[in-house]
Write a protein that holds these residues in place. Structure first.
Motif, short mmCIF file in Angstrom:
data_model
loop_
_atom_site.label_atom_id
_atom_site.label_comp_id
_atom_site.label_asym_id
_atom_site.label_seq_id
_atom_site.Cartn_x
_atom_site.Cartn_y
_atom_site.Cartn_z
N UNK A 23 0.80 -1.23 0.00
CA UNK A 23 0.00 0.00 0.00
C UNK A 23 0.84 1.28 0.00
N UNK A 24 2.12 1.14 -0.22
CA UNK A 24 2.99 2.31 -0.30
C UNK A 24 2.85 3.03 -1.63
N UNK A 25 3.35 4.27 -1.65
CA UNK A 25 3.28 5.09 -2.85
C UNK A 25 4.69 5.19 -3.43
N UNK A 26 4.85 4.97 -4.74
CA UNK A 26 6.19 5.04 -5.32
C UNK A 26 6.82 6.42 -5.13
N UNK A 27 8.09 6.44 -4.70
CA UNK A 27 8.83 7.70 -4.63
C UNK A 27 9.59 7.82 -5.94
N UNK A 28 10.49 8.79 -5.99
CA UNK A 28 11.20 9.03 -7.24
C UNK A 28 12.47 8.18 -7.34
N UNK A 30 14.06 4.05 -8.33
CA UNK A 30 13.70 2.77 -8.94
C UNK A 30 13.15 1.82 -7.86
N UNK A 31 12.08 1.14 -8.18
CA UNK A 31 11.45 0.30 -7.16
C UNK A 31 10.86 -0.97 -7.75
N UNK A 32 10.54 -1.91 -6.84
CA UNK A 32 9.77 -3.10 -7.21
C UNK A 32 8.47 -3.07 -6.42
N UNK A 33 7.44 -3.66 -7.00
CA UNK A 33 6.14 -3.65 -6.34
C UNK A 33 5.49 -5.02 -6.47
N UNK A 34 5.01 -5.54 -5.34
CA UNK A 34 4.40 -6.86 -5.39
C UNK A 34 3.69 -7.20 -4.09
N UNK A 35 3.01 -8.35 -4.11
CA UNK A 35 2.33 -8.83 -2.91
C UNK A 35 3.13 -10.02 -2.36
N UNK A 36 3.78 -9.79 -1.24
CA UNK A 36 4.60 -10.79 -0.55
C UNK A 36 3.68 -11.92 -0.08
N UNK A 37 4.14 -13.19 -0.15
CA UNK A 37 3.25 -14.28 0.27
C UNK A 37 2.74 -14.13 1.71
N UNK A 38 3.55 -13.50 2.56
CA UNK A 38 3.11 -13.32 3.95
C UNK A 38 2.12 -12.17 4.09
N UNK A 39 1.98 -11.36 3.03
CA UNK A 39 1.07 -10.21 3.09
C UNK A 39 -0.29 -10.52 2.47
N UNK A 40 -0.42 -11.73 1.90
CA UNK A 40 -1.68 -12.07 1.25
C UNK A 40 -2.82 -12.02 2.26
N UNK A 45 -7.92 -9.14 -1.15
CA UNK A 45 -6.94 -9.46 -2.20
C UNK A 45 -7.16 -8.64 -3.47
N UNK A 46 -8.43 -8.36 -3.81
CA UNK A 46 -8.66 -7.56 -5.02
C UNK A 46 -8.12 -6.14 -4.84
N UNK A 47 -8.29 -5.60 -3.64
CA UNK A 47 -7.72 -4.28 -3.33
C UNK A 47 -6.20 -4.31 -3.43
N UNK A 51 -4.06 -1.98 -5.88
CA UNK A 51 -2.92 -1.15 -5.46
C UNK A 51 -1.71 -1.45 -6.35
N UNK A 52 -1.43 -2.74 -6.53
CA UNK A 52 -0.27 -3.14 -7.32
C UNK A 52 -0.38 -2.56 -8.75
N UNK A 53 -1.50 -2.84 -9.39
CA UNK A 53 -1.60 -2.49 -10.80
C UNK A 53 -1.70 -0.99 -11.05
#
Ligand SMILES: [Zn+2]
Length: 208
Positions: A23-28, A30-40, A45-47, A51-53
Protein backbone atom coordinates in the motif's frame (compact mmCIF):
# COMPACT_ATOMS: atom_id res chain seq x y z
CA UNK A 1 32.04 4.10 -5.30
CA UNK A 2 28.31 3.37 -5.28
CA UNK A 3 27.52 -0.33 -5.42
CA UNK A 4 24.22 -1.50 -6.83
CA UNK A 5 21.84 -2.88 -4.17
CA UNK A 6 19.45 -5.20 -6.01
CA UNK A 7 16.82 -5.51 -3.29
CA UNK A 8 16.39 -3.29 -0.25
CA UNK A 9 13.72 -1.67 1.93
CA UNK A 10 15.50 1.59 2.74
CA UNK A 11 14.52 4.95 1.30
CA UNK A 12 18.00 6.49 1.54
CA UNK A 13 19.86 4.20 -0.89
CA UNK A 14 20.59 5.93 -4.18
CA UNK A 15 21.69 3.00 -6.35
CA UNK A 16 19.44 -0.02 -6.21
CA UNK A 17 15.88 -1.30 -6.24
CA UNK A 18 13.67 -0.17 -3.41
CA UNK A 19 10.97 -2.70 -2.52
CA UNK A 20 7.76 -0.76 -1.96
CA UNK A 21 5.85 -1.51 1.25
CA UNK A 22 2.36 -2.91 0.77
CA UNK A 23 0.00 0.00 0.00
CA UNK A 24 2.99 2.31 -0.30
CA UNK A 25 3.28 5.09 -2.85
CA UNK A 26 6.19 5.04 -5.32
CA UNK A 27 8.83 7.70 -4.63
CA UNK A 28 11.20 9.03 -7.24
CA UNK A 29 13.56 6.04 -7.01
CA UNK A 30 13.70 2.77 -8.94
CA UNK A 31 11.45 0.30 -7.16
CA UNK A 32 9.77 -3.10 -7.21
CA UNK A 33 6.14 -3.65 -6.34
CA UNK A 34 4.40 -6.86 -5.39
CA UNK A 35 2.33 -8.83 -2.91
CA UNK A 36 4.60 -10.79 -0.55
CA UNK A 37 3.25 -14.28 0.27
CA UNK A 38 3.11 -13.32 3.95
CA UNK A 39 1.07 -10.21 3.09
CA UNK A 40 -1.68 -12.07 1.25
CA UNK A 41 -5.02 -11.15 2.78
CA UNK A 42 -7.86 -12.96 1.05
CA UNK A 43 -10.55 -10.60 2.32
CA UNK A 44 -8.88 -7.67 0.52
CA UNK A 45 -6.94 -9.46 -2.20
CA UNK A 46 -8.66 -7.56 -5.02
CA UNK A 47 -7.72 -4.28 -3.33
CA UNK A 48 -4.17 -5.54 -3.01
CA UNK A 49 -4.04 -6.22 -6.75
CA UNK A 50 -5.65 -2.85 -7.47
CA UNK A 51 -2.92 -1.15 -5.46
CA UNK A 52 -0.27 -3.14 -7.32
CA UNK A 53 -1.60 -2.49 -10.80
CA UNK A 54 -2.31 1.20 -10.27
CA UNK A 55 1.17 1.96 -8.94
CA UNK A 56 3.29 0.75 -11.83
CA UNK A 57 5.11 3.86 -13.03
CA UNK A 58 8.13 4.29 -15.28
CA UNK A 59 10.38 3.97 -12.19
CA UNK A 60 9.09 0.45 -11.59
CA UNK A 61 11.90 -1.99 -12.40
CA UNK A 62 10.26 -5.26 -11.39
CA UNK A 63 7.25 -7.05 -9.98
CA UNK A 64 7.98 -8.43 -6.50
CA UNK A 65 8.90 -9.43 -4.08
CA UNK A 66 6.36 -12.18 -4.54
CA UNK A 67 6.54 -15.95 -4.42
CA UNK A 68 6.04 -18.88 -2.07
CA UNK A 69 6.83 -19.23 1.63
CA UNK A 70 6.22 -22.38 3.66
CA UNK A 71 5.83 -20.25 6.80
CA UNK A 72 3.17 -17.92 5.38
CA UNK A 73 -0.37 -18.16 6.68
CA UNK A 74 -2.07 -18.49 3.30
CA UNK A 75 -2.44 -22.01 1.86
CA UNK A 76 0.15 -23.01 -0.68
CA UNK A 77 -2.61 -23.25 -3.30
CA UNK A 78 -3.64 -19.63 -2.67
CA UNK A 79 -0.01 -18.50 -2.63
CA UNK A 80 0.51 -20.16 -6.01
CA UNK A 81 -2.54 -18.41 -7.48
CA UNK A 82 -1.44 -15.00 -6.19
CA UNK A 83 2.10 -15.62 -7.42
CA UNK A 84 0.90 -16.74 -10.85
CA UNK A 85 -1.31 -13.68 -11.20
CA UNK A 86 1.75 -11.51 -10.51
CA UNK A 87 3.75 -13.51 -13.08
CA UNK A 88 1.03 -12.67 -15.59
CA UNK A 89 1.23 -8.96 -14.71
CA UNK A 90 4.99 -9.13 -15.27
CA UNK A 91 4.38 -10.71 -18.69
CA UNK A 92 1.94 -7.98 -19.57
CA UNK A 93 4.10 -5.02 -18.54
CA UNK A 94 7.30 -6.78 -19.64
CA UNK A 95 9.20 -6.42 -16.38
CA UNK A 96 11.16 -9.08 -14.47
CA UNK A 97 9.98 -10.81 -11.28
CA UNK A 98 11.83 -10.64 -7.95
CA UNK A 99 11.03 -13.78 -6.00
CA UNK A 100 10.81 -14.45 -2.29
CA UNK A 101 11.06 -18.19 -1.66
CA UNK A 102 11.25 -20.15 1.57
CA UNK A 103 11.48 -23.94 1.23
CA UNK A 104 9.37 -24.02 -1.95
CA UNK A 105 12.05 -23.87 -4.63
CA UNK A 106 10.75 -26.78 -6.69
CA UNK A 107 7.21 -25.34 -6.67
CA UNK A 108 8.65 -22.03 -7.87
CA UNK A 109 10.59 -23.85 -10.60
CA UNK A 110 7.39 -25.55 -11.75
CA UNK A 111 5.69 -22.14 -12.19
CA UNK A 112 8.60 -20.78 -14.25
CA UNK A 113 7.02 -22.03 -17.48
CA UNK A 114 4.34 -19.32 -17.18
CA UNK A 115 6.90 -16.50 -16.99
CA UNK A 116 7.95 -14.63 -20.12
CA UNK A 117 10.28 -12.31 -18.24
CA UNK A 118 13.47 -13.02 -16.24
CA UNK A 119 13.03 -14.30 -12.67
CA UNK A 120 15.41 -13.51 -9.84
CA UNK A 121 15.43 -15.37 -6.52
CA UNK A 122 16.32 -12.80 -3.89
CA UNK A 123 18.14 -13.56 -0.63
CA UNK A 124 19.37 -16.93 -1.88
CA UNK A 125 21.16 -18.80 0.92
CA UNK A 126 20.74 -22.49 0.11
CA UNK A 127 23.01 -25.31 -1.00
CA UNK A 128 24.71 -25.78 -4.36
CA UNK A 129 22.25 -28.44 -5.52
CA UNK A 130 19.26 -26.08 -5.37
CA UNK A 131 21.35 -23.32 -6.97
CA UNK A 132 22.25 -25.66 -9.85
CA UNK A 133 18.62 -26.61 -10.41
CA UNK A 134 17.62 -22.94 -10.41
CA UNK A 135 20.40 -22.08 -12.88
CA UNK A 136 19.35 -24.92 -15.17
CA UNK A 137 15.95 -23.27 -15.25
CA UNK A 138 17.41 -19.87 -16.09
CA UNK A 139 16.84 -18.14 -12.78
CA UNK A 140 19.11 -15.35 -11.55
CA UNK A 141 20.21 -15.43 -7.91
CA UNK A 142 20.59 -12.46 -5.60
CA UNK A 143 22.77 -12.87 -2.51
CA UNK A 144 22.74 -10.93 0.75
CA UNK A 145 24.35 -10.69 4.15
CA UNK A 146 24.59 -14.48 4.71
CA UNK A 147 27.49 -14.61 2.23
CA UNK A 148 29.64 -12.72 4.75
CA UNK A 149 29.65 -15.61 7.23
CA UNK A 150 28.06 -18.72 5.64
CA UNK A 151 30.92 -20.87 4.29
CA UNK A 152 28.65 -23.27 2.42
CA UNK A 153 27.01 -20.33 0.67
CA UNK A 154 30.45 -18.98 -0.23
CA UNK A 155 31.15 -22.33 -1.87
CA UNK A 156 27.84 -22.18 -3.71
CA UNK A 157 28.80 -18.78 -5.08
CA UNK A 158 31.88 -20.29 -6.71
CA UNK A 159 29.67 -22.20 -9.16
CA UNK A 160 27.32 -19.30 -10.01
CA UNK A 161 28.25 -17.61 -13.31
CA UNK A 162 28.90 -13.88 -12.91
CA UNK A 163 26.16 -13.06 -15.39
CA UNK A 164 23.55 -14.66 -13.09
CA UNK A 165 24.43 -12.80 -9.89
CA UNK A 166 22.96 -9.85 -8.01
CA UNK A 167 23.83 -8.54 -4.51
CA UNK A 168 21.50 -6.98 -1.96
CA UNK A 169 21.11 -5.72 1.61
CA UNK A 170 17.38 -6.56 1.92
CA UNK A 171 16.28 -5.69 5.49
CA UNK A 172 19.73 -6.11 6.95
CA UNK A 173 21.83 -3.29 8.27
CA UNK A 174 25.32 -3.59 6.81
CA UNK A 175 27.46 -1.95 4.16
CA UNK A 176 26.84 -3.37 0.69
CA UNK A 177 30.49 -2.55 -0.09
CA UNK A 178 31.54 -5.32 2.34
CA UNK A 179 29.42 -7.80 0.39
CA UNK A 180 30.93 -6.70 -2.94
CA UNK A 181 34.39 -7.10 -1.43
CA UNK A 182 33.64 -10.62 -0.16
CA UNK A 183 32.09 -11.78 -3.43
CA UNK A 184 34.86 -10.20 -5.48
CA UNK A 185 37.38 -12.30 -3.49
CA UNK A 186 35.34 -15.47 -4.06
CA UNK A 187 34.95 -14.77 -7.78
CA UNK A 188 38.48 -13.42 -8.26
CA UNK A 189 37.38 -10.14 -9.82
CA UNK A 190 37.74 -6.55 -8.61
CA UNK A 191 34.78 -5.03 -6.74
CA UNK A 192 34.55 -2.36 -9.47
CA UNK A 193 34.34 -4.96 -12.24
CA UNK A 194 31.83 -6.93 -10.20
CA UNK A 195 29.65 -3.83 -9.90
CA UNK A 196 29.98 -3.24 -13.64
CA UNK A 197 28.98 -6.83 -14.35
CA UNK A 198 25.95 -6.55 -12.06
CA UNK A 199 24.84 -3.34 -13.79
CA UNK A 200 25.10 -5.24 -17.08
CA UNK A 201 23.00 -8.04 -15.60
CA UNK A 202 20.46 -5.41 -14.64
CA UNK A 203 20.26 -4.19 -18.24
CA UNK A 204 19.85 -7.78 -19.39
CA UNK A 205 16.90 -8.50 -17.11
CA UNK A 206 15.32 -5.13 -17.97
CA UNK A 207 15.42 -6.09 -21.63
CA UNK A 208 13.63 -9.35 -20.93
ZN1 LIG B 1 12.97 -8.04 1.08
Amino acid sequence: MDFFDFHHHKKNISLGIYNLDLNGVPADVPYSIGIHPKAINLSVIEKQFQWLESNITEKCIAIGECGLDSFAEADLKIQEEVFLRQIRISNEIKKPVIIHCVRKFYEVISLKKYAEQPMIIHGFNKKGRIAEDLLKNNFYLSFGKAVLYNLSLQNTLKIIPLDKIFLETDNDDFNIGDLYLKVSEIKDISPEDLNKQILENLETIKNG
